[in-house]
Structure formats: structure tokens, C-alpha cells
Design a protein around this motif. Sequence first.
Motif, PDB file in Angstrom:
ATOM      1  N   GLU A 189       0.833  -1.194   0.000  1.00  0.00           N
ATOM      2  CA  GLU A 189       0.000   0.000   0.000  1.00  0.00           C
ATOM      3  C   GLU A 189       0.867   1.243   0.000  1.00  0.00           C
ATOM      4  N   SER A 190       0.264   2.346  -0.390  1.00  0.00           N
ATOM      5  CA  SER A 190       0.850   3.666  -0.186  1.00  0.00           C
ATOM      6  C   SER A 190       0.086   4.356   0.925  1.00  0.00           C
ATOM      7  N   SER A 191       0.791   5.196   1.684  1.00  0.00           N
ATOM      8  CA  SER A 191       0.159   5.985   2.737  1.00  0.00           C
ATOM      9  C   SER A 191       0.097   7.441   2.292  1.00  0.00           C
ATOM     10  N   VAL A 192      -1.060   8.057   2.530  1.00  0.00           N
ATOM     11  CA  VAL A 192      -1.255   9.461   2.193  1.00  0.00           C
ATOM     12  C   VAL A 192      -1.728  10.186   3.449  1.00  0.00           C
ATOM     13  N   TYR A 193      -1.001  11.265   3.808  1.00  0.00           N
ATOM     14  CA  TYR A 193      -1.344  12.077   4.975  1.00  0.00           C
ATOM     15  C   TYR A 193      -1.899  13.408   4.474  1.00  0.00           C
ATOM     16  N   TYR A 194      -3.144  13.707   4.856  1.00  0.00           N
ATOM     17  CA  TYR A 194      -3.845  14.848   4.273  1.00  0.00           C
ATOM     18  C   TYR A 194      -3.969  16.007   5.249  1.00  0.00           C
ATOM     19  N   TYR A 195      -3.565  17.212   4.764  1.00  0.00           N
ATOM     20  CA  TYR A 195      -3.740  18.454   5.506  1.00  0.00           C
ATOM     21  C   TYR A 195      -4.593  19.416   4.692  1.00  0.00           C
ATOM     22  N   ASN A 196      -5.524  20.070   5.360  1.00  0.00           N
ATOM     23  CA  ASN A 196      -6.437  21.005   4.721  1.00  0.00           C
ATOM     24  C   ASN A 196      -6.070  22.431   5.136  1.00  0.00           C
ATOM     25  N   GLN A 197      -5.530  23.216   4.187  1.00  0.00           N
ATOM     26  CA  GLN A 197      -5.179  24.609   4.465  1.00  0.00           C
ATOM     27  C   GLN A 197      -5.989  25.572   3.589  1.00  0.00           C
ATOM     28  N   ILE A 198      -7.183  25.172   3.199  1.00  0.00           N
ATOM     29  CA  ILE A 198      -8.055  26.043   2.402  1.00  0.00           C
ATOM     30  C   ILE A 198      -8.569  27.179   3.278  1.00  0.00           C
ATOM     31  N   THR A 199      -8.531  28.391   2.735  1.00  0.00           N
ATOM     32  CA  THR A 199      -9.032  29.557   3.441  1.00  0.00           C
ATOM     33  C   THR A 199     -10.343  30.030   2.809  1.00  0.00           C
ATOM     34  N   SER A 200     -11.037  30.890   3.537  1.00  0.00           N
ATOM     35  CA  SER A 200     -12.304  31.440   3.045  1.00  0.00           C
ATOM     36  C   SER A 200     -12.439  32.865   3.574  1.00  0.00           C
ATOM     37  N   GLN A 201     -11.818  33.798   2.854  1.00  0.00           N
ATOM     38  CA  GLN A 201     -11.743  35.184   3.294  1.00  0.00           C
ATOM     39  C   GLN A 201     -13.132  35.777   3.549  1.00  0.00           C
ATOM     40  N   GLY A 202     -13.361  36.248   4.777  1.00  0.00           N
ATOM     41  CA  GLY A 202     -14.612  36.908   5.113  1.00  0.00           C
ATOM     42  C   GLY A 202     -15.761  35.988   5.446  1.00  0.00           C
ATOM     43  N   ALA A 203     -15.538  34.671   5.454  1.00  0.00           N
ATOM     44  CA  ALA A 203     -16.633  33.747   5.775  1.00  0.00           C
ATOM     45  C   ALA A 203     -17.017  33.882   7.245  1.00  0.00           C
ATOM     46  N   ALA A 204     -18.243  33.511   7.560  1.00  0.00           N
ATOM     47  CA  ALA A 204     -18.753  33.680   8.918  1.00  0.00           C
ATOM     48  C   ALA A 204     -18.168  32.675   9.897  1.00  0.00           C
ATOM     49  N   ASP A 205     -17.907  31.456   9.439  1.00  0.00           N
ATOM     50  CA  ASP A 205     -17.366  30.436  10.323  1.00  0.00           C
ATOM     51  C   ASP A 205     -16.571  29.439   9.507  1.00  0.00           C
ATOM     52  N   GLN A 206     -15.860  28.557  10.203  1.00  0.00           N
ATOM     53  CA  GLN A 206     -14.947  27.637   9.536  1.00  0.00           C
ATOM     54  C   GLN A 206     -15.629  26.401   8.968  1.00  0.00           C
ATOM     55  N   SER A 207     -16.946  26.310   9.089  1.00  0.00           N
ATOM     56  CA  SER A 207     -17.638  25.165   8.501  1.00  0.00           C
ATOM     57  C   SER A 207     -17.487  25.156   6.984  1.00  0.00           C
ATOM     58  N   ASN A 208     -17.267  26.336   6.396  1.00  0.00           N
ATOM     59  CA  ASN A 208     -17.070  26.404   4.944  1.00  0.00           C
ATOM     60  C   ASN A 208     -15.781  25.730   4.501  1.00  0.00           C
ATOM     61  N   LEU A 209     -14.884  25.480   5.433  1.00  0.00           N
ATOM     62  CA  LEU A 209     -13.571  24.937   5.096  1.00  0.00           C
ATOM     63  C   LEU A 209     -13.510  23.420   5.214  1.00  0.00           C
ATOM     64  N   THR A 210     -14.534  22.799   5.759  1.00  0.00           N
ATOM     65  CA  THR A 210     -14.491  21.366   6.046  1.00  0.00           C
ATOM     66  C   THR A 210     -14.519  20.554   4.756  1.00  0.00           C
ATOM     67  N   VAL A 211     -13.622  19.556   4.672  1.00  0.00           N
ATOM     68  CA  VAL A 211     -13.441  18.778   3.448  1.00  0.00           C
ATOM     69  C   VAL A 211     -13.643  17.293   3.730  1.00  0.00           C
ATOM     70  N   ASP A 212     -14.371  16.628   2.836  1.00  0.00           N
ATOM     71  CA  ASP A 212     -14.389  15.163   2.770  1.00  0.00           C
ATOM     72  C   ASP A 212     -13.382  14.768   1.695  1.00  0.00           C
ATOM     73  N   PHE A 213     -12.356  14.012   2.087  1.00  0.00           N
ATOM     74  CA  PHE A 213     -11.210  13.740   1.220  1.00  0.00           C
ATOM     75  C   PHE A 213     -11.146  12.257   0.898  1.00  0.00           C
ATOM     76  N   THR A 214     -10.974  11.949  -0.392  1.00  0.00           N
ATOM     77  CA  THR A 214     -10.948  10.561  -0.844  1.00  0.00           C
ATOM     78  C   THR A 214      -9.754  10.322  -1.756  1.00  0.00           C
ATOM     79  N   VAL A 215      -9.093   9.183  -1.548  1.00  0.00           N
ATOM     80  CA  VAL A 215      -8.074   8.704  -2.474  1.00  0.00           C
ATOM     81  C   VAL A 215      -8.659   7.499  -3.200  1.00  0.00           C
ATOM     82  N   GLU A 216      -8.808   7.613  -4.508  1.00  0.00           N
ATOM     83  CA  GLU A 216      -9.421   6.547  -5.298  1.00  0.00           C
ATOM     84  C   GLU A 216      -8.332   5.788  -6.040  1.00  0.00           C
ATOM     85  N   GLY A 217      -8.110   4.557  -5.645  1.00  0.00           N
ATOM     86  CA  GLY A 217      -7.135   3.707  -6.299  1.00  0.00           C
ATOM     87  C   GLY A 217      -7.734   2.339  -6.543  1.00  0.00           C
TER      88      GLY A 217
END
Length: 235
Positions: A3-31
Motif C-alpha cells: 500500500e501507499s500511505s497518504v497524509y492529508y492536511y487542509n489549508q483552504i481559506t475562506s476570506q470573510g466567511a462567517a465560520d470555519q464550517s465552509n472549510l471542512t473537506v471530505d477527502f478521498t483517495v481513489e485507487g
Amino acid sequence: RSESSVYYYNQITSQGAADQSNLTVDFTVEGDESDSVNDVGYSREDEAPELNVRIDDSENDEENAVRFRGMNQNGANLFTEEARLNNDVSYTAVSYGDTTTGGSPELGVFQQDQSDVETGTARFRLINTVSTNIINGVFSLDLRYNDADDGTYFATGLGLGDATDYQSTDAGSLNLVVVRNGSEPEEEIDRVDCSLSGGRAYDVILAVNDPLNVPTNADDVDGELVIYCHPHERT
């Protein structure tokens, strides 16, 4: 199979958004076999979730293509990226970009150096997730150690999503100066620091401290940048 291992970090920003819920990501590696993680918010000091994916269709084929997907909480696609991964190798995946200033978030995938690190030293590379498209007048960044002379940079012209080469340094406090690329005399943007343990390798992610309030002018950046120093998992 391996297997390969993938370590995921989310650094997406959202200038002026009301809260950080806009930044939440569901991340998938399809192999060959997929793996995923849900509800990944803005990554700070926390270590990344590890995703494992089998990618070998043939015992003679040591690398294969996989697809990375990131979805927001409304089911809309944030980013899609394809890459070829090697078996039994670890990777760092970092999403970056701003959702409200034009363009789309992107994903960088970086192979980790898993070789041994000498006791008393640390090895790191820096991955830049600070969007110079947002900061007026700053097109790219130069980096130097705090105790290095002006103009003695270990990386120059670093743009959004770029990574430096691996650097070796003494274990302990890592103090870096972030400089506007090509400025003479040197125009310091910010200073950032973290701690590195001896005998370890790190992904050091340069990011904004507040993903909902991204500095938009060079004069406002001081004190607004951070580095998150994430050790590679030992193999």
C-alpha cells in the motif's frame, strides 16, 4: 499486496466567511482500493489522518495512477487531482487556496523522504499555502534562517503550492524569516517559528493563522503567518 500511505492536511481559506464550517473537506483517495476521511477542518498543529490505498494492478507494476477528490459539506467538488504513487511510499497531500477570492482550491501531493535522519539534526521541507494572489504587491516569497545574513536564502520565488527542497538543520527551534521575493533592500513579510526534534523529518507548512481573515496587503502580514511542523511517521 503493498500500500501507499497518504497524509492529508487542509489549508483552504475562506476570506470573510462567517465560520470555519465552509472549510471542512471530505477527502478521498481513489485507487485499486480507495480510502477516505470526512469532516477535515482547517489543519493546524494536529497531525494528519493517514489514508492507505492499494494501487498495484500487477505485481510487476510498482506505480499506478490514483485520483484525489475533495468535497465540501454540500457535496460540491472542491478539487480533483491525479497522481502516480509508488508502493510502500508515504505522501503528504495538502489542499490550499481561497474559496471566496476567485479560482478554485487545489491539491499538492509530495513524496516524503523516509531515509534516516542523523541524531541531533532534523530534516524539513517547507510547503507554502499562503496565497500571494491575495496579498497585494507580493508575487512570491523568499525564505532564510533567522540567523542568516540578508540575501542568504535557502528558497527563492516560492509561490502558492510550492515546496522547497529538504533542508538539514540542528534540532530545536526553527526560526524563519519570510521575505518578499526580489526586494532590495530586503522587505521582511513575517517571522515564523516552531520546534523540531532530533532524528526526525518534517513537513513544515507555511499558512495563515486565521483562515477567515487572510491579510490582503503586505503591510498587514506581520504576525499573521504561522508554520505547522508535522513529523513524518517513522517506518
